[in-house]
Design a protein around this motif. Structure first.
Motif, PDB file in Angstrom:
ATOM      1  N   ALA A 101       8.005  -6.150  -0.076  1.00  0.00           N
ATOM      2  CA  ALA A 101       8.117  -4.904   0.199  1.00  0.00           C
ATOM      3  C   ALA A 101       9.271  -4.336  -0.601  1.00  0.00           C
ATOM      4  CB  ALA A 101       8.406  -4.306   1.490  1.00  0.00           C
ATOM      5  N   ALA A 102       9.251  -3.529  -1.471  1.00  0.00           N
ATOM      6  CA  ALA A 102      10.489  -2.853  -2.231  1.00  0.00           C
ATOM      7  C   ALA A 102      10.053  -1.207  -2.217  1.00  0.00           C
ATOM      8  CB  ALA A 102      10.565  -3.262  -3.648  1.00  0.00           C
ATOM      9  N   ILE A 103      10.111  -0.612  -1.047  1.00  0.00           N
ATOM     10  CA  ILE A 103       9.818   0.849  -0.909  1.00  0.00           C
ATOM     11  C   ILE A 103      10.762   1.773  -0.739  1.00  0.00           C
ATOM     12  CG2 ILE A 103       8.361   2.050   0.599  1.00  0.00           C
ATOM     13  CD1 ILE A 103       6.909  -0.321  -0.294  1.00  0.00           C
ATOM     14  N   GLY A 104      10.611   2.962  -1.263  1.00  0.00           N
ATOM     15  CA  GLY A 104      11.869   3.886  -1.427  1.00  0.00           C
ATOM     16  C   GLY A 104      12.712   3.495  -2.016  1.00  0.00           C
ATOM     17  N   ILE A 105      14.149   3.452  -1.447  1.00  0.00           N
ATOM     18  CA  ILE A 105      15.094   2.948  -2.109  1.00  0.00           C
ATOM     19  C   ILE A 105      14.913   1.576  -2.723  1.00  0.00           C
ATOM     20  CG2 ILE A 105      16.543   2.036   0.131  1.00  0.00           C
ATOM     21  CD1 ILE A 105      19.180   3.709  -1.491  1.00  0.00           C
ATOM     22  N   GLY A 106      14.323   0.770  -2.003  1.00  0.00           N
ATOM     23  CA  GLY A 106      13.980  -0.682  -2.472  1.00  0.00           C
ATOM     24  C   GLY A 106      13.434  -0.504  -4.029  1.00  0.00           C
ATOM     25  N   SER A 107      12.639   0.665  -4.343  1.00  0.00           N
ATOM     26  CA  SER A 107      12.363   0.788  -5.751  1.00  0.00           C
ATOM     27  C   SER A 107      13.265   1.495  -6.496  1.00  0.00           C
ATOM     28  CB  SER A 107      10.943   1.521  -5.956  1.00  0.00           C
ATOM     29  OG  SER A 107       9.971   0.545  -5.531  1.00  0.00           O
ATOM     30  N   THR A 108      13.956   2.595  -6.039  1.00  0.00           N
ATOM     31  CA  THR A 108      14.925   3.449  -6.806  1.00  0.00           C
ATOM     32  C   THR A 108      15.794   2.850  -7.067  1.00  0.00           C
ATOM     33  OG1 THR A 108      15.836   4.337  -4.865  1.00  0.00           O
ATOM     34  CG2 THR A 108      13.883   5.262  -5.677  1.00  0.00           C
ATOM     35  N   MET A 109      16.738   1.742  -6.191  1.00  0.00           N
ATOM     36  CA  MET A 109      18.050   1.094  -6.751  1.00  0.00           C
ATOM     37  C   MET A 109      17.632   0.213  -7.870  1.00  0.00           C
ATOM     38  SD  MET A 109      18.568  -2.027  -4.146  1.00  0.00           S
ATOM     39  CE  MET A 109      18.290  -1.013  -2.617  1.00  0.00           C
ATOM     40  N   LEU A 110      16.422  -0.293  -8.167  1.00  0.00           N
ATOM     41  CA  LEU A 110      16.081  -0.915  -9.395  1.00  0.00           C
ATOM     42  C   LEU A 110      16.346  -0.369 -10.649  1.00  0.00           C
ATOM     43  CD1 LEU A 110      12.764  -2.812  -7.955  1.00  0.00           C
ATOM     44  CD2 LEU A 110      15.089  -3.573  -7.801  1.00  0.00           C
ATOM     45  N   GLN A 125       6.867   1.366  -4.271  1.00  0.00           N
ATOM     46  CA  GLN A 125       6.493   2.772  -3.949  1.00  0.00           C
ATOM     47  C   GLN A 125       7.626   3.685  -4.059  1.00  0.00           C
ATOM     48  OE1 GLN A 125       4.301   2.889  -0.092  1.00  0.00           O
ATOM     49  NE2 GLN A 125       3.586   4.828  -0.532  1.00  0.00           N
ATOM     50  N   PHE A 126       7.267   4.797  -4.506  1.00  0.00           N
ATOM     51  CA  PHE A 126       8.225   6.060  -4.445  1.00  0.00           C
ATOM     52  C   PHE A 126       7.508   7.062  -3.448  1.00  0.00           C
ATOM     53  CE2 PHE A 126       8.826   4.120  -8.792  1.00  0.00           C
ATOM     54  CZ  PHE A 126      10.104   3.907  -8.694  1.00  0.00           C
ATOM     55  N   PRO A 127       7.848   7.055  -2.105  1.00  0.00           N
ATOM     56  CA  PRO A 127       6.961   7.557  -1.083  1.00  0.00           C
ATOM     57  C   PRO A 127       7.541   9.094  -0.856  1.00  0.00           C
ATOM     58  CG  PRO A 127       8.108   6.108  -0.031  1.00  0.00           C
ATOM     59  CD  PRO A 127       8.418   5.904  -1.504  1.00  0.00           C
ATOM     60  N   PHE A 128       8.414   9.788  -1.647  1.00  0.00           N
ATOM     61  CA  PHE A 128       9.024  10.648  -1.080  1.00  0.00           C
ATOM     62  C   PHE A 128       8.419  11.895  -1.005  1.00  0.00           C
ATOM     63  CE2 PHE A 128      11.828   8.185  -3.874  1.00  0.00           C
ATOM     64  CZ  PHE A 128      12.656   7.249  -2.836  1.00  0.00           C
ATOM     65  N   VAL A 129       7.461  12.278  -2.026  1.00  0.00           N
ATOM     66  CA  VAL A 129       6.729  13.685  -1.729  1.00  0.00           C
ATOM     67  C   VAL A 129       5.976  13.369  -0.533  1.00  0.00           C
ATOM     68  CG1 VAL A 129       5.035  14.966  -2.906  1.00  0.00           C
ATOM     69  CG2 VAL A 129       7.101  14.475  -4.048  1.00  0.00           C
ATOM     70  N   ASN A 130       5.215  12.293  -0.359  1.00  0.00           N
ATOM     71  CA  ASN A 130       4.333  12.160   0.768  1.00  0.00           C
ATOM     72  C   ASN A 130       4.993  12.308   2.163  1.00  0.00           C
ATOM     73  OD1 ASN A 130       2.561  11.281  -1.345  1.00  0.00           O
ATOM     74  ND2 ASN A 130       2.653   9.198  -0.889  1.00  0.00           N
ATOM     75  N   LEU A 131       6.271  11.941   2.279  1.00  0.00           N
ATOM     76  CA  LEU A 131       7.065  12.206   3.381  1.00  0.00           C
ATOM     77  C   LEU A 131       7.902  13.668   3.528  1.00  0.00           C
ATOM     78  CD1 LEU A 131       8.734   8.872   3.486  1.00  0.00           C
ATOM     79  CD2 LEU A 131       6.895   9.562   4.665  1.00  0.00           C
ATOM     80  N   GLY A 132       7.344  14.417   2.454  1.00  0.00           N
ATOM     81  CA  GLY A 132       8.042  15.697   2.787  1.00  0.00           C
ATOM     82  C   GLY A 132       9.329  15.908   1.999  1.00  0.00           C
ATOM     83  N   LEU A 157       4.864  11.902  -7.957  1.00  0.00           N
ATOM     84  CA  LEU A 157       4.137  12.749  -7.123  1.00  0.00           C
ATOM     85  C   LEU A 157       3.252  12.260  -6.332  1.00  0.00           C
ATOM     86  CD1 LEU A 157       3.866  15.472 -10.079  1.00  0.00           C
ATOM     87  CD2 LEU A 157       5.765  15.185  -8.559  1.00  0.00           C
ATOM     88  N   LEU A 158       2.430  11.258  -6.609  1.00  0.00           N
ATOM     89  CA  LEU A 158       1.402  11.033  -5.731  1.00  0.00           C
ATOM     90  C   LEU A 158       1.853  10.031  -4.801  1.00  0.00           C
ATOM     91  CD1 LEU A 158      -1.440  10.163  -8.365  1.00  0.00           C
ATOM     92  CD2 LEU A 158      -1.328  11.784  -6.667  1.00  0.00           C
ATOM     93  N   GLY A 159       3.058   9.136  -5.109  1.00  0.00           N
ATOM     94  CA  GLY A 159       3.745   8.287  -4.112  1.00  0.00           C
ATOM     95  C   GLY A 159       3.060   7.237  -3.784  1.00  0.00           C
ATOM     96  N   GLU A 160       1.818   6.827  -4.617  1.00  0.00           N
ATOM     97  CA  GLU A 160       1.068   5.448  -3.988  1.00  0.00           C
ATOM     98  C   GLU A 160       1.808   4.080  -4.619  1.00  0.00           C
ATOM     99  OE1 GLU A 160      -2.476   6.414  -6.062  1.00  0.00           O
ATOM    100  OE2 GLU A 160      -3.004   7.981  -4.683  1.00  0.00           O
ATOM    101  N   PRO A 161       1.512   3.223  -3.801  1.00  0.00           N
ATOM    102  CA  PRO A 161       1.996   1.757  -3.960  1.00  0.00           C
ATOM    103  C   PRO A 161       1.434   1.412  -5.032  1.00  0.00           C
ATOM    104  CG  PRO A 161       0.453   1.683  -2.142  1.00  0.00           C
ATOM    105  CD  PRO A 161       0.724   3.152  -2.460  1.00  0.00           C
ATOM    106  N   PHE A 162       2.488   0.458  -6.019  1.00  0.00           N
ATOM    107  CA  PHE A 162       1.697  -0.452  -7.195  1.00  0.00           C
ATOM    108  C   PHE A 162       2.313  -1.766  -7.085  1.00  0.00           C
ATOM    109  CE2 PHE A 162       5.707   2.128  -8.010  1.00  0.00           C
ATOM    110  CZ  PHE A 162       6.470   1.320  -8.860  1.00  0.00           C
ATOM    111  N   ASP A 163       1.678  -2.642  -7.738  1.00  0.00           N
ATOM    112  CA  ASP A 163       2.098  -4.018  -7.852  1.00  0.00           C
ATOM    113  C   ASP A 163       3.078  -4.328  -8.663  1.00  0.00           C
ATOM    114  OD1 ASP A 163       0.733  -4.250 -10.372  1.00  0.00           O
ATOM    115  OD2 ASP A 163      -1.308  -5.306  -9.068  1.00  0.00           O
TER     116      ASP A 163
END
Length: 254
Positions: A101-110, A125-132, A157-163
């Motif tokens: 997992a590299a979710i949220g800040i796990g992706s943005t810090m990269l 994943q950049f899930p921010f919009v999905n979380l409001g 904008l979609l905030g969907e996971p990717f590989d």
């Protein structure tokens, strides 16, 4: 320092590890403080030349610890903000070893790292919009610069996971390796960076990280640094090594 952040050394390389594997290394404010402190201390250590960010267990980080994060009333002045500002302002190179997992800040810090190695099982994943929420860590600025507007819009904008394959395709990862090989590959890159002339390396990173400016201004900025480098110990060592047909040794150049 928190015991959920582990720090180790491998020669001139500092490994800073998020170490809460039972929670997929979900980050608390105390952990952000530990990360910021470790990186800041490494910047002040003249014998340390490169930082490596990694996660314990099967994951890089699943992002913020939800309970800890929801207790925040603001971001300004928090350890989260201090970590992001510290990471964004590092003069020494940063290499990330990503797995799981590299979710949220796990992706943005990269987006603030210089080189990223991802295992094939990495999930971004950049899930921010999905979380409001809205994007963080300057990702709304840096991701479009990296991958172009449409790809960034899709991811933010979609905030969907990717590989890992897509991460490499959009420029978020430099290399994709087999699971279990990501840290070794990241360390190998870190040591290759550490073997480079330190002053030239930091100045090159600073140029890469600068805000956009007119081409003529960038030519002039590079020229000033280039002229100073012509008188540097690093150039003399590089030329001597070439003439003597030996590997250069920049460790004695300050």
């Amino acid at each position: 320092m928190t015991d959920l952040i582990e720090i180790s050394r491998d020669g001139a390389v500092q490994i800073v590890r998020m170490a809460r594997p039972e929670k997929k290394n979900a980050l608390t404010q105390a952990m952000y403080g530990g990360l910021a402190n470790a990186l800041a201390a490494g910047e002040k250590d003249d014998d340390l030349l490169v930082h490596v960010l990694a996660g314990a267990g099967a994951d890089f980080t699943a992002g913020n610890d939800l309970n800890d994060f929801l207790a925040l009333e603001r971001l300004t002045g928090t350890d989260l903000e201090r970590f992001l500002l510290t990471l964004a302002g590092l003069e020494k190179p940063v290499v990330a070893a990503v797995k799981g997992a590299a979710i949220g800040i796990g992706s943005t810090m990269l987006l603030h790292c210089d080189l990223v190695v991802a295992a094939t099982d990495s999930r971004f994943q950049f899930p921010f919009v999905n979380l409001g929420l809205v994007p963080e860590a300057a990702s709304s600025l840096l991701l479009p610069r990296l991958s172009g507007y449409q790809r960034a819009a899709e991811l933010l904008l979609l905030g969907e996971p990717f590989d890992a394959g897509k991460a490499r395709e959009i420029g978020l990862a430099n290399a994709v390796v087999a699971v279990g090989e990501e840290e070794g590959a990241a360390l190998a890159l870190a040591h290759r960076l550490a073997a480079r002339p330190r002053q030239a390396l930091r100045q090159a990173k600073a140029l890469l990280k600068r805000e956009p400016e007119p081409v003529t201004e960038r030519i002039a900025r590079e020229a000033r640094l280039f002229e100073a480098a012509l008188r540097s110990e690093e150039l003399r060592e590089a030329v001597a090594a070439f003439r003597e047909k030996r590997p250069p040794d920049f460790s004695r150049c300050r």
